[in-house]
Design a protein around this motif. Sequence first.
Motif, short mmCIF file in Angstrom:
data_model
loop_
_atom_site.label_atom_id
_atom_site.label_comp_id
_atom_site.label_asym_id
_atom_site.label_seq_id
_atom_site.Cartn_x
_atom_site.Cartn_y
_atom_site.Cartn_z
N LEU A 33 0.87 -9.67 22.98
CA LEU A 33 -0.27 -8.79 23.27
C LEU A 33 -1.57 -9.40 22.77
N CYS A 34 -1.53 -10.00 21.59
CA CYS A 34 -2.74 -10.63 21.04
C CYS A 34 -3.17 -11.82 21.89
N LEU A 35 -2.22 -12.60 22.38
CA LEU A 35 -2.56 -13.73 23.23
C LEU A 35 -3.11 -13.27 24.58
N GLU A 36 -2.53 -12.23 25.13
CA GLU A 36 -3.06 -11.68 26.37
C GLU A 36 -4.50 -11.19 26.20
N HIS A 37 -4.78 -10.63 25.04
CA HIS A 37 -6.15 -10.19 24.75
C HIS A 37 -7.11 -11.38 24.70
N LEU A 38 -6.69 -12.48 24.09
CA LEU A 38 -7.52 -13.68 24.06
C LEU A 38 -7.73 -14.24 25.47
N ASN A 39 -6.72 -14.12 26.31
CA ASN A 39 -6.83 -14.62 27.68
C ASN A 39 -7.82 -13.83 28.53
N ALA A 40 -8.20 -12.65 28.07
CA ALA A 40 -9.10 -11.81 28.86
C ALA A 40 -10.51 -12.37 28.93
N LYS A 41 -10.85 -13.29 28.03
CA LYS A 41 -12.17 -13.93 28.06
C LYS A 41 -12.02 -15.40 28.45
N ASP A 83 0.37 -22.01 14.30
CA ASP A 83 1.64 -21.45 13.86
C ASP A 83 2.08 -22.23 12.62
N THR A 84 2.08 -21.57 11.46
CA THR A 84 2.30 -22.30 10.20
C THR A 84 3.77 -22.59 9.90
N HIS A 85 4.67 -21.83 10.48
CA HIS A 85 6.11 -22.01 10.26
C HIS A 85 6.80 -21.90 11.62
N ALA A 86 6.67 -22.95 12.41
CA ALA A 86 6.95 -22.87 13.84
C ALA A 86 8.43 -22.83 14.19
N GLY A 87 9.30 -23.38 13.35
CA GLY A 87 10.72 -23.43 13.72
C GLY A 87 10.97 -24.47 14.80
N ILE A 88 11.88 -24.18 15.72
CA ILE A 88 12.24 -25.15 16.74
C ILE A 88 11.73 -24.78 18.13
N GLY A 89 11.03 -23.68 18.24
CA GLY A 89 10.40 -23.33 19.51
C GLY A 89 11.17 -22.39 20.39
N GLY A 90 12.47 -22.59 20.49
CA GLY A 90 13.31 -21.74 21.30
C GLY A 90 14.74 -21.79 20.80
N TYR A 91 15.55 -20.81 21.18
CA TYR A 91 16.89 -20.68 20.60
C TYR A 91 17.94 -20.46 21.67
N LYS A 121 -13.51 -21.93 17.90
CA LYS A 121 -14.09 -20.74 17.24
C LYS A 121 -13.37 -19.45 17.58
N ARG A 122 -12.47 -19.46 18.53
CA ARG A 122 -11.66 -18.30 18.88
C ARG A 122 -10.19 -18.65 18.66
N GLY A 123 -9.37 -17.63 18.38
CA GLY A 123 -7.96 -17.94 18.30
C GLY A 123 -7.19 -17.06 17.35
N LEU A 124 -6.00 -17.55 17.03
CA LEU A 124 -5.01 -16.75 16.33
C LEU A 124 -4.19 -17.63 15.40
N ALA A 140 -7.89 -19.15 4.14
CA ALA A 140 -8.19 -19.33 5.55
C ALA A 140 -9.19 -18.28 6.06
N LEU A 141 -9.01 -17.03 5.66
CA LEU A 141 -9.92 -15.98 6.10
C LEU A 141 -11.33 -16.18 5.58
N ALA A 142 -11.45 -16.75 4.40
CA ALA A 142 -12.77 -17.02 3.85
C ALA A 142 -13.54 -18.01 4.73
N LYS A 143 -12.80 -18.91 5.39
CA LYS A 143 -13.43 -19.90 6.26
C LYS A 143 -13.54 -19.43 7.70
N TRP A 144 -12.65 -18.53 8.11
CA TRP A 144 -12.62 -18.10 9.52
C TRP A 144 -12.42 -16.58 9.59
N PRO A 145 -13.42 -15.81 9.23
CA PRO A 145 -13.26 -14.36 9.17
C PRO A 145 -13.14 -13.69 10.52
N THR A 146 -13.43 -14.39 11.61
CA THR A 146 -13.36 -13.79 12.95
C THR A 146 -12.04 -14.09 13.66
N GLY A 147 -11.19 -14.92 13.09
CA GLY A 147 -9.92 -15.23 13.73
C GLY A 147 -8.96 -14.06 13.63
#
Length: 311
Positions: free
Chosen positions: A38-46, A54-62, A173-176, A199-206
């Motif tokens: 849902l958050c990615l779809e919201h970003l796609n709206a603009k 992704d800080t702990h990505a794992g293997i991508g798919g299972y 400047k945009r993202g998640l 991280a939030l101190a450097k990127w409060p709008t993310g």
Amino acid sequence: MQVVASGAAPRYSAAMNYRHAFHAGNFADVLKHSVLALCLEHLNAKPKPYRVIDTHAGIGGYDLASSEAERSPEWKDGIGRLIDADLPEPVQAMLGPWLDIVREMNPDGIKAYPGSPEIAARLIREEDRVHLCELHEADSVTLDNRYRRDARIKVERRDGYKALKSLVPPKEKRGLVLIDPPFEDRDELAHMAEAVMGALAKWPTGTFIFWRSLKNLWAADRFDNGLAEWLISEKDFEPEKILRADLWIRDLASEGKLAGAGVVIINPPFTLEETLVNAMPWLAETLAQGNGYGWRVDGGLTEDDLDEGEG
């Protein structure tokens, strides 16, 4: 602050070991990955490009037919209950973007499950970028092999916590940012809080999504309230920019497998709270595995809420 819940009040439960290959597609993934989509779809709206970290990505798919998944087939009581369900309209609004990906991967019966990297890979556009951090050597190789032909995606074998501060703000400047650790360290929430604040101190709008288990509700609440207090009191965040969503499928004091988990979202889409509130009652009842199941969605933290959390 709005609190909506059903079932018994959550309580403390003993700690459990956690390896995601055994748990892919379970109830915790349902909530986490539907919120991510849902958050990615919201970003796609603009039209402007954005970046996903992704800080702990794992293997991508299972592979749900793997020995790990077969030994502990938690997906059957998670995605397995939803893939062919007749979803009420409010539930479709919450689960639809994520379920569409799962169905695309499984045209002939469910055999595979997308991790967060795969969800991002399928939802981002050509101009967007994904940065995946995975410290485990074998998993990082698997991850790199999966996405090495996708120029939009960079895989790095690196401690995601340490990497995060240097990765934000991204040039777009945009993202998640998704922080989804394995919770093998007893001080995991403290490590998460330290990385988040830097991280939030450097990127409060993310947009930041933090996944945490509810094995210890007191520790989770301490993290949630401490983060909210810091954001509101020190960083002048508006309360509606902090949202929490939790789901538990049985009494959290029960023995055995993980019974509850949830996410905290900073800078969520403005429609996300309403979407979750409308869908979570049905979702909790559908995924329940015993008495005492329930859910909560908290948005718009106030000073009174923070005072209550200090006790």
